[in-house]
Design a protein around this motif. Structure first.
Motif, PDB file in Angstrom:
ATOM      1  N   LYS A   1      24.988  -2.478  -9.449  1.00  0.00           N
ATOM      2  CA  LYS A   1      26.380  -2.964  -9.400  1.00  0.00           C
ATOM      3  C   LYS A   1      27.325  -1.874  -8.921  1.00  0.00           C
ATOM      4  O   LYS A   1      28.143  -2.085  -8.031  1.00  0.00           O
ATOM      5  N   GLU A   2      27.192  -0.694  -9.511  1.00  0.00           N
ATOM      6  CA  GLU A   2      28.111   0.402  -9.184  1.00  0.00           C
ATOM      7  C   GLU A   2      27.899   0.937  -7.766  1.00  0.00           C
ATOM      8  O   GLU A   2      28.864   1.289  -7.082  1.00  0.00           O
ATOM      9  N   LEU A   3      26.639   1.011  -7.351  1.00  0.00           N
ATOM     10  CA  LEU A   3      26.332   1.597  -6.046  1.00  0.00           C
ATOM     11  C   LEU A   3      26.205   0.536  -4.962  1.00  0.00           C
ATOM     12  O   LEU A   3      26.013   0.882  -3.789  1.00  0.00           O
ATOM     13  N   GLN A   4      26.286  -0.746  -5.366  1.00  0.00           N
ATOM     14  CA  GLN A   4      26.235  -1.858  -4.425  1.00  0.00           C
ATOM     15  C   GLN A   4      24.974  -1.815  -3.572  1.00  0.00           C
ATOM     16  O   GLN A   4      25.022  -1.859  -2.330  1.00  0.00           O
ATOM     17  N   VAL A   5      23.829  -1.716  -4.272  1.00  0.00           N
ATOM     18  CA  VAL A   5      22.533  -1.698  -3.576  1.00  0.00           C
ATOM     19  C   VAL A   5      21.716  -2.893  -4.015  1.00  0.00           C
ATOM     20  O   VAL A   5      22.017  -3.539  -4.983  1.00  0.00           O
TER      21      VAL A   5
ATOM     22  N   GLY B   1      29.677  16.709   8.878  1.00  0.00           N
ATOM     23  CA  GLY B   1      28.244  16.857   8.624  1.00  0.00           C
ATOM     24  C   GLY B   1      27.870  16.444   7.216  1.00  0.00           C
ATOM     25  O   GLY B   1      26.860  15.750   6.999  1.00  0.00           O
ATOM     26  N   TYR B   2      28.700  16.835   6.257  1.00  0.00           N
ATOM     27  CA  TYR B   2      28.435  16.465   4.864  1.00  0.00           C
ATOM     28  C   TYR B   2      28.491  14.947   4.694  1.00  0.00           C
ATOM     29  O   TYR B   2      27.660  14.354   3.981  1.00  0.00           O
ATOM     30  N   CYS B   3      29.448  14.307   5.334  1.00  0.00           N
ATOM     31  CA  CYS B   3      29.562  12.848   5.227  1.00  0.00           C
ATOM     32  C   CYS B   3      28.338  12.151   5.791  1.00  0.00           C
ATOM     33  O   CYS B   3      27.867  11.150   5.228  1.00  0.00           O
ATOM     34  N   TYR B   4      27.818  12.661   6.897  1.00  0.00           N
ATOM     35  CA  TYR B   4      26.608  12.052   7.459  1.00  0.00           C
ATOM     36  C   TYR B   4      25.424  12.218   6.511  1.00  0.00           C
ATOM     37  O   TYR B   4      24.555  11.331   6.432  1.00  0.00           O
ATOM     38  N   LEU B   5      25.368  13.330   5.782  1.00  0.00           N
ATOM     39  CA  LEU B   5      24.323  13.478   4.762  1.00  0.00           C
ATOM     40  C   LEU B   5      24.467  12.395   3.704  1.00  0.00           C
ATOM     41  O   LEU B   5      23.476  11.804   3.260  1.00  0.00           O
ATOM     42  N   THR B   6      25.706  12.131   3.295  1.00  0.00           N
ATOM     43  CA  THR B   6      25.973  11.104   2.292  1.00  0.00           C
ATOM     44  C   THR B   6      25.561   9.725   2.789  1.00  0.00           C
ATOM     45  O   THR B   6      25.098   8.886   2.003  1.00  0.00           O
TER      46      THR B   6
ATOM     47  N   ASP C   1      28.323   5.006 -18.506  1.00  0.00           N
ATOM     48  CA  ASP C   1      28.936   3.826 -19.114  1.00  0.00           C
ATOM     49  C   ASP C   1      30.451   3.976 -19.204  1.00  0.00           C
ATOM     50  O   ASP C   1      31.196   3.008 -19.054  1.00  0.00           O
ATOM     51  N   GLN C   2      30.904   5.202 -19.457  1.00  0.00           N
ATOM     52  CA  GLN C   2      32.334   5.447 -19.638  1.00  0.00           C
ATOM     53  C   GLN C   2      33.061   5.682 -18.324  1.00  0.00           C
ATOM     54  O   GLN C   2      34.182   5.199 -18.124  1.00  0.00           O
ATOM     55  N   HIS C   3      32.423   6.423 -17.420  1.00  0.00           N
ATOM     56  CA  HIS C   3      33.128   6.870 -16.209  1.00  0.00           C
ATOM     57  C   HIS C   3      32.593   6.263 -14.913  1.00  0.00           C
ATOM     58  O   HIS C   3      33.279   6.340 -13.882  1.00  0.00           O
ATOM     59  N   GLY C   4      31.388   5.714 -14.926  1.00  0.00           N
ATOM     60  CA  GLY C   4      30.784   5.237 -13.692  1.00  0.00           C
ATOM     61  C   GLY C   4      30.340   6.397 -12.820  1.00  0.00           C
ATOM     62  O   GLY C   4      30.395   7.555 -13.222  1.00  0.00           O
ATOM     63  N   PRO C   5      29.903   6.112 -11.589  1.00  0.00           N
ATOM     64  CA  PRO C   5      29.358   7.162 -10.723  1.00  0.00           C
ATOM     65  C   PRO C   5      30.400   7.909  -9.895  1.00  0.00           C
ATOM     66  O   PRO C   5      30.046   8.768  -9.096  1.00  0.00           O
ATOM     67  N   GLN C   6      31.683   7.568 -10.076  1.00  0.00           N
ATOM     68  CA  GLN C   6      32.726   8.158  -9.242  1.00  0.00           C
ATOM     69  C   GLN C   6      32.685   9.682  -9.287  1.00  0.00           C
ATOM     70  O   GLN C   6      32.698  10.275 -10.367  1.00  0.00           O
ATOM     71  N   GLY C   7      32.625  10.304  -8.123  1.00  0.00           N
ATOM     72  CA  GLY C   7      32.636  11.759  -8.039  1.00  0.00           C
ATOM     73  C   GLY C   7      31.262  12.392  -8.032  1.00  0.00           C
ATOM     74  O   GLY C   7      31.147  13.593  -7.754  1.00  0.00           O
ATOM     75  N   LEU C   8      30.213  11.614  -8.316  1.00  0.00           N
ATOM     76  CA  LEU C   8      28.864  12.172  -8.279  1.00  0.00           C
ATOM     77  C   LEU C   8      28.446  12.417  -6.833  1.00  0.00           C
ATOM     78  O   LEU C   8      28.693  11.590  -5.952  1.00  0.00           O
ATOM     79  N   GLU C   9      27.816  13.533  -6.607  1.00  0.00           N
ATOM     80  CA  GLU C   9      27.372  13.864  -5.251  1.00  0.00           C
ATOM     81  C   GLU C   9      26.108  13.092  -4.878  1.00  0.00           C
ATOM     82  O   GLU C   9      25.944  12.664  -3.736  1.00  0.00           O
ATOM     83  N   LEU C  10      25.224  12.920  -5.856  1.00  0.00           N
ATOM     84  CA  LEU C  10      23.945  12.234  -5.637  1.00  0.00           C
ATOM     85  C   LEU C  10      23.783  11.128  -6.677  1.00  0.00           C
ATOM     86  O   LEU C  10      22.906  11.186  -7.536  1.00  0.00           O
ATOM     87  N   PRO C  11      24.640  10.104  -6.627  1.00  0.00           N
ATOM     88  CA  PRO C  11      24.632   9.095  -7.691  1.00  0.00           C
ATOM     89  C   PRO C  11      23.316   8.339  -7.821  1.00  0.00           C
ATOM     90  O   PRO C  11      22.867   8.054  -8.930  1.00  0.00           O
ATOM     91  N   MET C  12      22.690   8.011  -6.693  1.00  0.00           N
ATOM     92  CA  MET C  12      21.430   7.279  -6.747  1.00  0.00           C
ATOM     93  C   MET C  12      20.368   8.075  -7.499  1.00  0.00           C
ATOM     94  O   MET C  12      19.608   7.524  -8.317  1.00  0.00           O
ATOM     95  N   LEU C  13      20.323   9.377  -7.261  1.00  0.00           N
ATOM     96  CA  LEU C  13      19.342  10.235  -7.933  1.00  0.00           C
ATOM     97  C   LEU C  13      19.604  10.287  -9.431  1.00  0.00           C
ATOM     98  O   LEU C  13      18.666  10.295 -10.236  1.00  0.00           O
TER      99      LEU C  13
END
Length: 282
Positions: A278-282, A95-100, A239-251
């Motif tokens: 670039k990072e989120l490939q949108v 369910g969580y993955c479908y939210l993502t 800039d240092q870490h990128g969005p890796q691990g963020l739950e809501l990176p777009m926000l």
């Protein structure tokens, strides 16, 4: 257990450990190898554990479609084996993955099933996490008041379990819900408390997301200096870490963009938009 079963059990655990520690490059090298070996094992319990760990790896790595495939496979095996608890856990993750993926209605439906299963089994820890994710789904569906009610139900269970990370996540989700509902005072208090809790838990990505919430609230009250401070710190982290691990990176990226736009800072606005695409490939 035979050697194949032992490998099928150990490799996904190694992938999970590497993923949790942030060493995604090393984890990537083991992931598909672990899955191939797991599928050769005759022990369904080992296969289910492998699928779960690998699905969580792909979720952390950002390959949500692959994660959904593996979690669906795990749920089906648990259904076939009559393992209702395993099925409930799989439904929470699925369910969580479908939210993502942005499929909020599907995620909501699966989480309602997970909640019913966890309650019928008396599995309070899984009931608490089903409620947490269900609250997130309701926020996603534009139902902030209902989300707050759902999230409040999880508190006694999380407290009795001593689950500090779950309590911090609950506060963050409440901040999101109250922000959407227009209760900025409650949202600010919840974001601040969640940020302090995540700091104590050494969870920097979650701290960034709570800080993004505080930046939006500062922008809403036209406190541009405070909004800029928050957004600048977030931008430096990205800039240092990128969005890796963020739950809501777009926000998070959009929050920085809105702050820089309000400041008239065209250079940083362009940087965060280009970097985000670039990072989120949108």
């Amino acid at each position: 257990a035979d050697d194949l079963s032992i490998q099928a059990l150990i490799l996904p655990m190694q992938v999970a450990i590497l993923t949790t520690s942030g060493d995604l490059q090393s984890a990537a090298g083991l992931a598909e190898q672990a899955l191939e070996i797991a599928n050769q094992s005759s022990d369904t319990n080992i296969v289910v554990k492998a699928l779960t760990n690998l699905a969580l790896y792909y979720q952390a790595f950002g390959n949500i479609t692959r994660s959904v495939q593996l979690m669906q496979q795990q749920v089906e095996i648990n259904q076939q084996q009559g393992n209702r608890l395993g099925e409930a856990v799989g439904l929470i993750n699925l369910g969580y993955c479908y939210l993502t993926l942005g499929q909020f209605e599907t995620g909501h439906t699966l989480l309602k099933r997970a909640l019913q299963a966890a309650r019928s089994l008396g599995a309070r820890s899984f009931e608490a996490y089903a409620l947490l994710n269900l609250g997130l789904a309701e926020w996603r569906l534009g139902q902030p008041e209902i989300a707050c009610q759902t999230l409040q139900l999880s508190l006694p269970m999380l407290e009795s379990l001593g689950d500090q990370r779950g309590q911090a996540a609950r506060l963050f989700y409440l901040g999101l819900a109250n922000e959407k509902a227009g209760d900025r005072t409650a949202a600010a208090a919840q974001y601040e408390t969640a940020r302090a809790a995540f700091k104590q838990l050494d969870a920097p990505t979650q701290m960034v997301e709570t800080q993004a919430g505080l930046a939006r609230l500062a922008l809403q009250r036209n406190d541009l200096p405070q909004a800029e401070q928050y957004a600048s710190e977030i931008n430096a982290y990205l800039d240092q870490h990128g969005p890796q691990g963020l739950e809501l990176p777009m926000l998070v990226y959009l929050t920085c963009a809105r702050v820089f736009q309000a400041l008239g800072d065209a250079q940083r606005l362009q940087h965060i938009l280009v970097d985000g695409r670039k990072e989120l490939q949108v």
